[in-house]
Design a protein around this motif. Structure first.
Motif, PDB file in Angstrom:
ATOM      1  N   ALA A 196       0.791  -1.230   0.000  1.00 34.52           N
ATOM      2  CA  ALA A 196       0.000   0.000   0.000  1.00 34.52           C
ATOM      3  C   ALA A 196       0.824   1.281   0.000  1.00 34.52           C
ATOM      4  O   ALA A 196       0.498   2.240  -0.723  1.00 34.52           O
ATOM      5  N   LEU A 197       1.900   1.323   0.791  1.00 35.79           N
ATOM      6  CA  LEU A 197       2.637   2.578   0.969  1.00 35.79           C
ATOM      7  C   LEU A 197       3.174   3.181  -0.339  1.00 35.79           C
ATOM      8  O   LEU A 197       2.977   4.374  -0.599  1.00 35.79           O
ATOM      9  N   PRO A 198       3.862   2.408  -1.193  1.00 37.57           N
ATOM     10  CA  PRO A 198       4.347   3.001  -2.449  1.00 37.57           C
ATOM     11  C   PRO A 198       3.215   3.497  -3.345  1.00 37.57           C
ATOM     12  O   PRO A 198       3.369   4.504  -4.046  1.00 37.57           O
ATOM     13  N   ILE A 199       2.075   2.788  -3.317  1.00 42.74           N
ATOM     14  CA  ILE A 199       0.931   3.230  -4.124  1.00 42.74           C
ATOM     15  C   ILE A 199       0.455   4.600  -3.645  1.00 42.74           C
ATOM     16  O   ILE A 199       0.150   5.493  -4.442  1.00 42.74           O
ATOM     17  N   ILE A 200       0.408   4.773  -2.329  1.00 46.29           N
ATOM     18  CA  ILE A 200       0.000   6.064  -1.767  1.00 46.29           C
ATOM     19  C   ILE A 200       1.007   7.152  -2.135  1.00 46.29           C
ATOM     20  O   ILE A 200       0.634   8.257  -2.545  1.00 46.29           O
TER      21      ILE A 200
ATOM     22  N   LYS B 247       6.967   1.081 -15.543  1.00 47.82           N
ATOM     23  CA  LYS B 247       8.234   1.425 -14.881  1.00 47.82           C
ATOM     24  C   LYS B 247       8.022   1.669 -13.387  1.00 47.82           C
ATOM     25  O   LYS B 247       8.813   1.223 -12.548  1.00 47.82           O
ATOM     26  N   ILE B 248       6.934   2.364 -13.059  1.00 45.69           N
ATOM     27  CA  ILE B 248       6.623   2.617 -11.652  1.00 45.69           C
ATOM     28  C   ILE B 248       6.271   1.309 -10.947  1.00 45.69           C
ATOM     29  O   ILE B 248       6.670   1.074  -9.802  1.00 45.69           O
ATOM     30  N   ALA B 249       5.543   0.443 -11.653  1.00 48.77           N
ATOM     31  CA  ALA B 249       5.161  -0.853 -11.081  1.00 48.77           C
ATOM     32  C   ALA B 249       6.394  -1.695 -10.761  1.00 48.77           C
ATOM     33  O   ALA B 249       6.419  -2.412  -9.749  1.00 48.77           O
ATOM     34  N   ARG B 250       7.419  -1.619 -11.586  1.00 50.42           N
ATOM     35  CA  ARG B 250       8.652  -2.372 -11.336  1.00 50.42           C
ATOM     36  C   ARG B 250       9.366  -1.847 -10.081  1.00 50.42           C
ATOM     37  O   ARG B 250       9.916  -2.629  -9.300  1.00 50.42           O
ATOM     38  N   ILE B 251       9.342  -0.535  -9.886  1.00 51.43           N
ATOM     39  CA  ILE B 251       9.925   0.043  -8.667  1.00 51.43           C
ATOM     40  C   ILE B 251       9.130  -0.420  -7.454  1.00 51.43           C
ATOM     41  O   ILE B 251       9.698  -0.808  -6.423  1.00 51.43           O
ATOM     42  N   TRP B 252       7.802  -0.368  -7.570  1.00 52.21           N
ATOM     43  CA  TRP B 252       6.899  -0.830  -6.499  1.00 52.21           C
ATOM     44  C   TRP B 252       7.205  -2.277  -6.131  1.00 52.21           C
ATOM     45  O   TRP B 252       7.332  -2.618  -4.947  1.00 52.21           O
ATOM     46  N   ALA B 253       7.360  -3.134  -7.140  1.00 52.48           N
ATOM     47  CA  ALA B 253       7.625  -4.554  -6.900  1.00 52.48           C
ATOM     48  C   ALA B 253       8.962  -4.756  -6.198  1.00 52.48           C
ATOM     49  O   ALA B 253       9.073  -5.561  -5.261  1.00 52.48           O
ATOM     50  N   ARG B 254       9.973  -4.024  -6.621  1.00 47.28           N
ATOM     51  CA  ARG B 254      11.303  -4.181  -6.022  1.00 47.28           C
ATOM     52  C   ARG B 254      11.291  -3.728  -4.557  1.00 47.28           C
ATOM     53  O   ARG B 254      11.928  -4.343  -3.701  1.00 47.28           O
ATOM     54  N   ILE B 255      10.573  -2.643  -4.268  1.00 50.90           N
ATOM     55  CA  ILE B 255      10.453  -2.162  -2.884  1.00 50.90           C
ATOM     56  C   ILE B 255       9.863  -3.252  -1.996  1.00 50.90           C
ATOM     57  O   ILE B 255      10.339  -3.511  -0.888  1.00 50.90           O
TER      58      ILE B 255
ATOM     59  N   LEU C 163      -9.402  -9.992  -7.883  1.00 49.79           N
ATOM     60  CA  LEU C 163      -8.336  -9.179  -7.295  1.00 49.79           C
ATOM     61  C   LEU C 163      -8.638  -7.685  -7.368  1.00 49.79           C
ATOM     62  O   LEU C 163      -8.057  -6.891  -6.640  1.00 49.79           O
ATOM     63  N   ALA C 164      -9.559  -7.319  -8.235  1.00 47.86           N
ATOM     64  CA  ALA C 164      -9.940  -5.911  -8.356  1.00 47.86           C
ATOM     65  C   ALA C 164     -10.657  -5.409  -7.111  1.00 47.86           C
ATOM     66  O   ALA C 164     -10.812  -4.196  -6.913  1.00 47.86           O
ATOM     67  N   LYS C 165     -11.077  -6.328  -6.237  1.00 48.57           N
ATOM     68  CA  LYS C 165     -11.787  -5.947  -5.008  1.00 48.57           C
ATOM     69  C   LYS C 165     -10.832  -5.544  -3.884  1.00 48.57           C
ATOM     70  O   LYS C 165     -11.280  -5.012  -2.861  1.00 48.57           O
ATOM     71  N   ILE C 166      -9.528  -5.801  -4.064  1.00 43.39           N
ATOM     72  CA  ILE C 166      -8.558  -5.454  -3.024  1.00 43.39           C
ATOM     73  C   ILE C 166      -8.448  -3.929  -2.938  1.00 43.39           C
ATOM     74  O   ILE C 166      -8.222  -3.262  -3.948  1.00 43.39           O
ATOM     75  N   PRO C 167      -8.613  -3.348  -1.762  1.00 42.07           N
ATOM     76  CA  PRO C 167      -8.552  -1.886  -1.625  1.00 42.07           C
ATOM     77  C   PRO C 167      -7.235  -1.319  -2.155  1.00 42.07           C
ATOM     78  O   PRO C 167      -6.169  -1.903  -1.967  1.00 42.07           O
ATOM     79  N   LEU C 168      -7.326  -0.197  -2.838  1.00 43.37           N
ATOM     80  CA  LEU C 168      -6.189   0.560  -3.368  1.00 43.37           C
ATOM     81  C   LEU C 168      -5.486  -0.185  -4.504  1.00 43.37           C
ATOM     82  O   LEU C 168      -5.473   0.285  -5.637  1.00 43.37           O
ATOM     83  N   PHE C 169      -4.937  -1.367  -4.228  1.00 42.65           N
ATOM     84  CA  PHE C 169      -4.295  -2.172  -5.273  1.00 42.65           C
ATOM     85  C   PHE C 169      -5.286  -2.457  -6.399  1.00 42.65           C
ATOM     86  O   PHE C 169      -4.951  -2.347  -7.593  1.00 42.65           O
ATOM     87  N   GLY C 170      -6.503  -2.824  -6.035  1.00 35.41           N
ATOM     88  CA  GLY C 170      -7.511  -3.181  -7.017  1.00 35.41           C
ATOM     89  C   GLY C 170      -7.894  -2.041  -7.941  1.00 35.41           C
ATOM     90  O   GLY C 170      -8.273  -2.259  -9.100  1.00 35.41           O
TER      91      GLY C 170
END
Length: 246
Positions: free
Chosen positions: A21-25, A46-54, A108-115
């Motif tokens: 959640a934190l990187p998404i915020i 590109k942002i998603a790859r940074i999120w995944a690595r974090i 998975l679209a039901k997951i808060p924020l991530f979804g």
């Protein structure tokens, strides 16, 4: 001792969702901009790859990516892998540099924020609906024409933990044949051990992925779907078995 393990696992799971959640915020404004147009998807990727690595680093996972063959830039592929963990998405994003779109479960679209971002950037499928399954092919075709690759976990589900690798669905292979794009089998060796769907389990440690040699589809027709399906599954299954994964 067991009580300490259970306490660790509880906090470990909470920490995982915190890292999701934190990187998404933090990246929220630029993420919103990146999904306004499909043409801007490479920025989102590109942002998603940074999120995944974090997330992987924060969970204490030390990744090792082995490549028998490296995808070429600006070329479309069908990426497939075994599916055992919530961390599979993150490891796939770290292992593959070519922008790709996930084909995944609509739930998975039901997951808060991530979804919120998941349903706007991925191709969702309701496997109980034939209409939904057909719509997947149309959306995937559009993305491939834009030069974006596709990623599918062909088991179509997360198998029970005692199952090493369940049978593959045909969708990924039929789509690859229709568009004459290479299939890229990828094996995740440690994800089940590191962070499976069983709540009281998991630990920091190594997380290995192997990108195998590509399987070409040039000249194949839909009659070859079952054959290329079986070949792809055998590549992944053999690598899991040879590394003692259970």
């Amino acid at each position: 001792m067991k009580i300490l393990k259970y306490i660790f696992w509880i906090f470990y799971r909470i920490w995982f969702y915190t890292l999701v959640a934190l990187p998404i915020i933090l990246f929220f404004p630029i993420l919103i901009i990146s999904i306004l147009k499909e043409a801007w998807y490479p920025l989102f990727f590109k942002i998603a790859r940074i999120w995944a690595r974090i997330i992987l680093i924060g969970m204490g996972f030390k990744t090792k990516i082995e490549r028998e063959q490296t995808p070429e830039p600006n070329k479309s592929y069908m990426f497939i892998a075994n599916h055992t963990s919530m961390a599979d998405i993150m490891l796939m994003l770290v292992a593959v540099k070519n922008p790709f779109v996930f084909v995944g479960k609509a739930e998975l679209a039901k997951i808060p924020l991530f979804g919120f971002f998941y349903k706007r950037t991925c191709i969702l499928v309701d496997r109980s609906s034939e209409k939904s399954r057909k719509a997947v092919f149309l959306r995937a075709q559009r993305r491939l024409k834009q030069g974006i690759s596709i990623c599918i976990f062909p088991e179509g589900m997360v198998p029970e933990e005692h199952i090493l690798l369940t049978e593959f669905k045909d969708g990924a292979f039929r789509l690859a044949i229709n568009h004459q794009i290479p299939i890229v089998p990828i094996t995740f060796l440690d994800n089940k051990k590191r962070f499976s769907y069983t709540f009281f389990s998991g630990s920091p440690g190594k997380m290995r992925a192997k990108i195998h040699k590509f399987l070409p589809t040039e000249g194949l027709t839909t009659k070859d779907t079952k054959t290329i399906n079986a070949t792809s599954r055998e590549v992944i299954l053999n690598h899991l078995s040879s590394n003692g994964v259970v």
